[in-house]
Design a protein around this motif. Structure first.
Motif, PDB file in Angstrom:
ATOM      1  N   VAL A 279      60.273  91.055  85.383  1.00 34.62           N
ATOM      2  CA  VAL A 279      59.778  89.372  85.559  1.00 34.62           C
ATOM      3  C   VAL A 279      59.511  88.957  84.146  1.00 34.62           C
ATOM      4  O   VAL A 279      58.704  89.150  83.281  1.00 34.62           O
ATOM      5  CB  VAL A 279      58.590  89.081  87.085  1.00 34.62           C
ATOM      6  CG1 VAL A 279      58.411  87.925  86.724  1.00 34.62           C
ATOM      7  CG2 VAL A 279      59.022  89.786  87.740  1.00 34.62           C
ATOM      8  N   SER A 280      60.103  87.725  84.153  1.00 32.97           N
ATOM      9  CA  SER A 280      59.994  87.538  82.885  1.00 32.97           C
ATOM     10  C   SER A 280      59.512  85.951  83.162  1.00 32.97           C
ATOM     11  O   SER A 280      59.901  85.150  84.443  1.00 32.97           O
ATOM     12  CB  SER A 280      61.299  86.950  82.083  1.00 32.97           C
ATOM     13  OG  SER A 280      62.423  85.782  82.833  1.00 32.97           O
ATOM     14  N   VAL A 281      58.355  85.701  82.325  1.00 29.76           N
ATOM     15  CA  VAL A 281      58.025  84.295  82.391  1.00 29.76           C
ATOM     16  C   VAL A 281      58.354  82.804  82.107  1.00 29.76           C
ATOM     17  O   VAL A 281      58.727  83.005  80.285  1.00 29.76           O
ATOM     18  CB  VAL A 281      56.682  84.547  82.601  1.00 29.76           C
ATOM     19  CG1 VAL A 281      55.891  82.864  82.728  1.00 29.76           C
ATOM     20  CG2 VAL A 281      55.634  85.443  83.539  1.00 29.76           C
TER      21      VAL A 281
ATOM     22  N   VAL B  25      49.145  92.688  86.763  1.00 28.56           N
ATOM     23  CA  VAL B  25      47.988  92.351  86.656  1.00 28.56           C
ATOM     24  C   VAL B  25      48.344  91.807  85.514  1.00 28.56           C
ATOM     25  O   VAL B  25      47.440  90.710  85.285  1.00 28.56           O
ATOM     26  CB  VAL B  25      46.860  92.634  87.539  1.00 28.56           C
ATOM     27  CG1 VAL B  25      45.168  92.524  87.346  1.00 28.56           C
ATOM     28  CG2 VAL B  25      47.224  93.123  89.333  1.00 28.56           C
ATOM     29  N   GLU B  26      47.841  92.572  84.559  1.00 24.70           N
ATOM     30  CA  GLU B  26      46.822  92.577  83.292  1.00 24.70           C
ATOM     31  C   GLU B  26      48.269  91.745  82.792  1.00 24.70           C
ATOM     32  O   GLU B  26      48.082  91.297  81.970  1.00 24.70           O
ATOM     33  CB  GLU B  26      47.268  93.771  82.882  1.00 24.70           C
ATOM     34  CG  GLU B  26      46.199  95.142  83.007  1.00 24.70           C
ATOM     35  CD  GLU B  26      46.243  96.275  81.989  1.00 24.70           C
ATOM     36  OE1 GLU B  26      46.685  96.572  81.635  1.00 24.70           O
ATOM     37  OE2 GLU B  26      44.836  96.733  82.654  1.00 24.70           O
ATOM     38  N   THR B  27      49.272  91.729  82.721  1.00 27.17           N
ATOM     39  CA  THR B  27      49.865  90.999  82.121  1.00 27.17           C
ATOM     40  C   THR B  27      50.920  89.033  82.645  1.00 27.17           C
ATOM     41  O   THR B  27      51.648  88.819  82.478  1.00 27.17           O
ATOM     42  CB  THR B  27      51.788  91.552  82.353  1.00 27.17           C
ATOM     43  OG1 THR B  27      51.928  91.805  83.193  1.00 27.17           O
ATOM     44  CG2 THR B  27      51.778  92.549  81.239  1.00 27.17           C
ATOM     45  N   ALA B  28      50.364  89.038  83.697  1.00 24.42           N
ATOM     46  CA  ALA B  28      50.127  88.409  84.398  1.00 24.42           C
ATOM     47  C   ALA B  28      49.980  86.948  83.516  1.00 24.42           C
ATOM     48  O   ALA B  28      49.064  86.961  82.602  1.00 24.42           O
ATOM     49  CB  ALA B  28      48.671  87.708  85.906  1.00 24.42           C
TER      50      ALA B  28
ATOM     51  N   HIS C 213      42.423  90.996  85.171  1.00 24.01           N
ATOM     52  CA  HIS C 213      43.500  89.734  84.013  1.00 24.01           C
ATOM     53  C   HIS C 213      42.624  88.560  84.129  1.00 24.01           C
ATOM     54  O   HIS C 213      42.031  88.408  85.281  1.00 24.01           O
ATOM     55  CB  HIS C 213      44.660  89.537  84.653  1.00 24.01           C
ATOM     56  CG  HIS C 213      45.296  88.404  84.268  1.00 24.01           C
ATOM     57  ND1 HIS C 213      46.216  88.203  82.661  1.00 24.01           N
ATOM     58  CD2 HIS C 213      45.464  86.834  84.378  1.00 24.01           C
ATOM     59  CE1 HIS C 213      46.492  87.348  82.689  1.00 24.01           C
ATOM     60  NE2 HIS C 213      45.998  85.987  83.369  1.00 24.01           N
ATOM     61  N   GLY C 214      42.157  87.307  82.983  1.00 24.16           N
ATOM     62  CA  GLY C 214      41.489  86.946  82.770  1.00 24.16           C
ATOM     63  C   GLY C 214      40.525  86.409  83.084  1.00 24.16           C
ATOM     64  O   GLY C 214      39.439  87.169  82.527  1.00 24.16           O
ATOM     65  N   TYR C 215      40.218  85.380  83.175  1.00 24.09           N
ATOM     66  CA  TYR C 215      38.561  84.872  82.530  1.00 24.09           C
ATOM     67  C   TYR C 215      37.608  84.949  84.139  1.00 24.09           C
ATOM     68  O   TYR C 215      37.831  84.413  85.121  1.00 24.09           O
ATOM     69  CB  TYR C 215      38.589  83.131  81.894  1.00 24.09           C
ATOM     70  CG  TYR C 215      38.523  83.957  80.470  1.00 24.09           C
ATOM     71  CD1 TYR C 215      38.026  84.754  79.590  1.00 24.09           C
ATOM     72  CD2 TYR C 215      39.906  83.494  79.627  1.00 24.09           C
ATOM     73  CE1 TYR C 215      38.037  85.252  78.278  1.00 24.09           C
ATOM     74  CE2 TYR C 215      40.253  84.088  78.649  1.00 24.09           C
ATOM     75  CZ  TYR C 215      39.760  84.709  78.002  1.00 24.09           C
ATOM     76  OH  TYR C 215      39.974  85.064  76.572  1.00 24.09           O
ATOM     77  N   ALA C 216      36.724  84.641  83.793  1.00 17.97           N
ATOM     78  CA  ALA C 216      34.782  84.430  84.884  1.00 17.97           C
ATOM     79  C   ALA C 216      34.611  84.054  85.380  1.00 17.97           C
ATOM     80  O   ALA C 216      34.503  82.413  85.560  1.00 17.97           O
ATOM     81  CB  ALA C 216      34.121  85.739  85.441  1.00 17.97           C
TER      82      ALA C 216
END
Length: 551
Positions: free
Chosen positions: A364-366, A45-48, A70-73
């Motif tokens: 998993v590599s993005v 989740v944190e590295t999505a 993860h990410g921004y509200a």
């Protein structure tokens, strides 16, 4: 954040269940496997990728195990998502509605097998078939249209459906219907003589301790929930418009922790620490699928072992998944599109852990986003009268149309749709079609078709009566998805704005059409009001869309 939530998050941030000392080596293995899985889920989740907000919660039958964020509200204000960020859950709300109705069934006040008109005396369909029941509405087998956008979340829906003619016997086919669940909420109100959101709050939310959850979306929540985002054609995201929503098909706003409390009730098959929310008999009925693995507001998969449902509304997307034999549930909440591949990886990792497998999560590599390749659209396309369209790809991933020797840039409107806005003859939209191998074979502009040179595609003339119908139609107001009407191979086609595919329409009377597939679909489409040789209105199952001069 409450003291208890801080404690839970702090514990799960380190070792998940490490606070529970294993009694012996037999219990140590499952605990170690679960701890490793929770750490893997947190990492996933944190590295999505991306900036959209995402909260993932994992619970077992007894307690919350993990909340990862993860990410921004709010991307513009750079406000990060937290464990307490609230999101709209969309259609997951349907199972809450079904729970309320099964409580009323336990009390002898609602019979799923009875005609829904018993509870909604103002509801009168025009039908030759048996009456629609609560069971048919809850299982989406009633044959009602999906969504009347002009009266969504409004009690006028009851009157708007009066005179609607179902096409099949209730129970014969599955057709997802938000309208049906809106009716169920109004039926519950008639039974208890009070607003459905209040019933939902007192009967479900309060009893499960879901204190951060709201039963409807209204102005009190402005600034109190995450900002939602909608994906654009170019891959960017724009802020979705604010909306109010009260109906029983999808009005709940919640947090990951609160939704985990609801998930624990599902894992307990209706039982909670404070007693049963619904009886065991009612839960069995609630979780028994009818058609297409759909039960009462919940999907049932893996031979009855998994209860799940997704939800989306105005940019928000959510998912809940309760694995009954394995004893865990996952909640995912986002203010934009959910990554289904990530969801499946999370579920697979937790399933392995629940069964004692300590294998680590696969790396998993993005990969970077590839440059848009528009060369497949390039080439010469020839019409039936040998008229031509010539398209060229640009190095920057654009597309141009040759007009009198000038390369005119086109605007991408969809995966395979390009357009021109201001031209002497009006807006122009070019919809490309591909064969099974993905190669472009032809392009359609309105009622005119052009085959790509060398593709072998055969053109079929468009019926003259279809030509006034082609164009773009738009809803008046915030609700409702616009459509583009075109003709391909002599068949009238419809494409929803923002979608990638087209659907064939078959004639069902003068100026009236239905979906060709599935043939039983209850939706209908009618064109009327001819001005300057073009129809100006498209009725979609009674909801008006109006012609607009856009490609």
């Amino acid at each position: 954040m409450s003291h208890m939530m801080r404690l839970i998050v702090a514990l799960t941030a380190s070792l998940g269940l490490a606070c529970i000392a294993p009694a012996n080596a037999e219990t140590a293995k499952p605990a170690a496997s679960l701890n490793a899985a929770l750490n893997d889920v947190r990492t996933m989740v944190e590295t999505a990728p991306g900036e959209l907000g995402l909260v993932v919660a994992v619970t077992d039958r007894d307690r919350l195990l993990l909340v990862a964020t993860h990410g921004y509200a709010d991307i513009g204000r750079r406000l990060p998502v937290t464990a307490e960020t609230r999101f709209a859950i969309g259609s997951i709300s349907k199972s809450f509605t079904a729970i309320v109705l099964m409580q009323l069934a336990d009390e002898g006040r609602f019979d799923p097998a009875a005609p829904i008109a018993r509870y909604l005396p103002d509801f009168h369909l025009k039908t030759r078939f048996p009456a629609i029941t609560g069971h048919a509405l809850m299982t989406h087998t009633a044959g009602l249209p999906n969504y009347l956008t002009d009266v969504a979340s409004m009690r006028f829906l009851i009157a708007a459906l009066n005179g609607f003619e179902p096409r099949y016997v209730p129970g014969a086919h599955f057709w997802y219907s938000n309208s049906g669940y809106q009716l169920l909420g109004y039926a519950a109100e008639r039974i208890e003589h009070r607003p459905f959101p209040l019933m939902l709050e007192e009967r479900v939310l309060d009893r499960l301790g879901m204190s951060a959850t709201a039963p409807q979306i209204d102005d009190r929540l402005r600034g109190q929930i995450a900002t939602s985002y909608e994906r654009q054609i170019d891959g960017s995201y724009t802020e979705a418009a604010w909306f109010d929503y009260l109906a029983a098909d999808g009005a709940i706003v919640s947090t990951a922790a609160d939704m985990s409390a609801y998930a624990r009730m599902l894992l307990g098959r209706g039982a909670t620490p404070a007693g049963r929310l619904i009886s065991a008999r009612a839960f069995d009925r609630f979780s028994t699928p009818a058609l297409d693995n759909y039960a009462y507001g919940i999907e049932v998969s893996d031979h009855g072992q998994v209860l799940e449902h997704g939800g989306s509304i105005a940019g928000f997307q959510a998912h809940i998944e309760a694995h009954l034999p394995d004893g865990f549930a996952v909640v995912l909440l986002s203010n934009g599109p959910l990554d289904n591949a990530l969801r499946k990886r999370i579920v697979a990792r937790l399933t392995r852990a629940a069964r004692g497998d300590q294998a680590p999560v696969e790396p998993v590599s993005v990969a970077p986003k590839p440059r848009v390749d528009t060369t497949s659209f390039a080439g010469r396309f020839v019409g039936q009268k040998q008229e031509t369209l010539v398209f060229s790809a640009t190095p920057a991933g654009g597309l141009t149309l040759d007009q009198a020797g000038a390369a005119v840039p086109l605007t991408r409107l969809g995966r395979d749709i390009w357009g021109l806005y201001l031209t002497p003859t009006g807006p122009r939209a070019f919809t490309f079609f591909r064969d099974a191998a993905g190669a472009v074979t032809d392009v359609v502009e309105g009622a005119s078709g052009y085959a790509k040179q060398g593709s072998g595609h055969t053109l079929v003339a468009a019926p003259v009566v279809y030509q006034p119908l082609v164009g773009r139609y738009k809803a008046h107001g915030e609700e409702g998805q616009g459509v583009r009407i075109l003709v391909r191979n002599g068949r009238l086609m419809m494409a929803y704005i923002g979608s990638n595919g087209t659907q064939q329409l078959d004639e069902a009377g003068p100026g009236r059409f239905r979906l060709a597939d599935p043939a039983f679909a209850p939706e209908w489409f009618g064109f009327d009001t001819l001005i300057d040789g073009q129809t100006q209105r498209l009725m979609t199952t009674g909801v008006p869309l109006y012609r607009i001069d856009l490609p």
